[in-house]
Design a protein around this motif. Sequence first.
Motif, PDB file in Angstrom:
ATOM      1  N   ALA A 184       0.826  -1.207   0.000  1.00  0.00           N
ATOM      2  CA  ALA A 184       0.000   0.000   0.000  1.00  0.00           C
ATOM      3  C   ALA A 184       0.856   1.252   0.000  1.00  0.00           C
ATOM      4  O   ALA A 184       0.553   2.236  -0.708  1.00  0.00           O
ATOM      5  N   ARG A 185       1.935   1.240   0.762  1.00  0.00           N
ATOM      6  CA  ARG A 185       2.811   2.407   0.815  1.00  0.00           C
ATOM      7  C   ARG A 185       3.463   2.668  -0.538  1.00  0.00           C
ATOM      8  O   ARG A 185       3.523   3.812  -1.011  1.00  0.00           O
ATOM      9  N   ILE A 186       3.942   1.619  -1.182  1.00  0.00           N
ATOM     10  CA  ILE A 186       4.600   1.780  -2.481  1.00  0.00           C
ATOM     11  C   ILE A 186       3.617   2.315  -3.524  1.00  0.00           C
ATOM     12  O   ILE A 186       3.910   3.281  -4.252  1.00  0.00           O
ATOM     13  N   ASN A 187       2.453   1.699  -3.606  1.00  0.00           N
ATOM     14  CA  ASN A 187       1.501   2.078  -4.645  1.00  0.00           C
ATOM     15  C   ASN A 187       0.908   3.464  -4.412  1.00  0.00           C
ATOM     16  O   ASN A 187       0.460   4.127  -5.357  1.00  0.00           O
ATOM     17  N   THR A 188       0.927   3.906  -3.151  1.00  0.00           N
ATOM     18  CA  THR A 188       0.506   5.282  -2.890  1.00  0.00           C
ATOM     19  C   THR A 188       1.428   6.274  -3.589  1.00  0.00           C
ATOM     20  O   THR A 188       0.980   7.289  -4.145  1.00  0.00           O
ATOM     21  N   LEU A 189       2.737   5.976  -3.599  1.00  0.00           N
ATOM     22  CA  LEU A 189       3.705   6.878  -4.220  1.00  0.00           C
ATOM     23  C   LEU A 189       3.794   6.703  -5.730  1.00  0.00           C
ATOM     24  O   LEU A 189       3.985   7.680  -6.474  1.00  0.00           O
ATOM     25  N   LEU A 190       3.660   5.456  -6.216  1.00  0.00           N
ATOM     26  CA  LEU A 190       3.819   5.206  -7.646  1.00  0.00           C
ATOM     27  C   LEU A 190       2.533   5.423  -8.448  1.00  0.00           C
ATOM     28  O   LEU A 190       2.564   5.426  -9.677  1.00  0.00           O
ATOM     29  N   GLY A 191       1.423   5.609  -7.762  1.00  0.00           N
ATOM     30  CA  GLY A 191       0.148   5.707  -8.469  1.00  0.00           C
ATOM     31  C   GLY A 191      -0.149   7.065  -9.066  1.00  0.00           C
ATOM     32  O   GLY A 191      -1.242   7.278  -9.602  1.00  0.00           O
ATOM     33  N   ARG A 192       0.781   7.990  -9.012  1.00  0.00           N
ATOM     34  CA  ARG A 192       0.554   9.322  -9.574  1.00  0.00           C
ATOM     35  C   ARG A 192       1.680   9.645 -10.561  1.00  0.00           C
ATOM     36  O   ARG A 192       2.801   9.141 -10.404  1.00  0.00           O
TER      37      ARG A 192
END
Length: 257
Positions: free
Chosen positions: A83-91
């Motif tokens: 969840a932490r990774i995808n929060t940053l890579l999702g934008r």
Amino acid sequence: MHRPRRKNSGWPSPRAGTLDLTCPAPTSIPGYFFTLTLTGAWEGLPSPHPHHSPAEAAADHALTTARDITADYLPLDVVPATARINTLLGRPTDLPHLPVRLAWGHVHLTAESDAIHAAQTHQRRQHEREQRRLEHDRRLDEARILRDTLMSDPSLALSYWFATAPHSIDTDTLPRLEALLNTAAAYAPQGQWAPLARLLHTFSERLTDEAKNHLIDTLATLTDRYGQPDITTDIQAMRTATEAGTDPQDRGQPDRA
């Protein structure tokens, strides 16, 4: 004469593509890894100096971001790490100093059973270490409290000495101890000890020499610590007289008919 026009004037057309790769990612336990699968999309930004490998640049940025995060997580923590990774890579993110944009990224993490077992063992040992530390701190606190309590009252120190020297206790010990403390309290209603040489001699007359000397030295130290050097001198003199086989009360006294 007219110059021919260049067919490809201006910046090159930007490129774009997708990411799809799998690699290990570190965990917080050395030697154990997540399996990381990265998908995403990248775009080349208009530039007079386009990047030669924009896909690799976008992948490097996404993997560096993801691996920096996984290194702080246990193999058990797949869900929060993901969840932490995808929060940053999702934008959308423009790569610093490069004409490349990561349009989006998405990571899927998994952990092998041996890594999960290692994480469980690590957590258990960490918990045990914390419990040992807390128990150590508790014992230190109790020792400090005991020390402060004993230093506040010489009679308590004497009682503690007997409690920690059971070899010196016999059937008469407790009555003699009680008599000593009562007598000392009567001499010192304001908390200061009376001359104890005679009391100590009466109290310790049935102890072994080793126990008697230990008791005398203990009380001499206590009285000196509490600012009673005269009493300390009397106690030490009593020990010298006891070793010589005489009563300190009789030193310097003429023989009575």
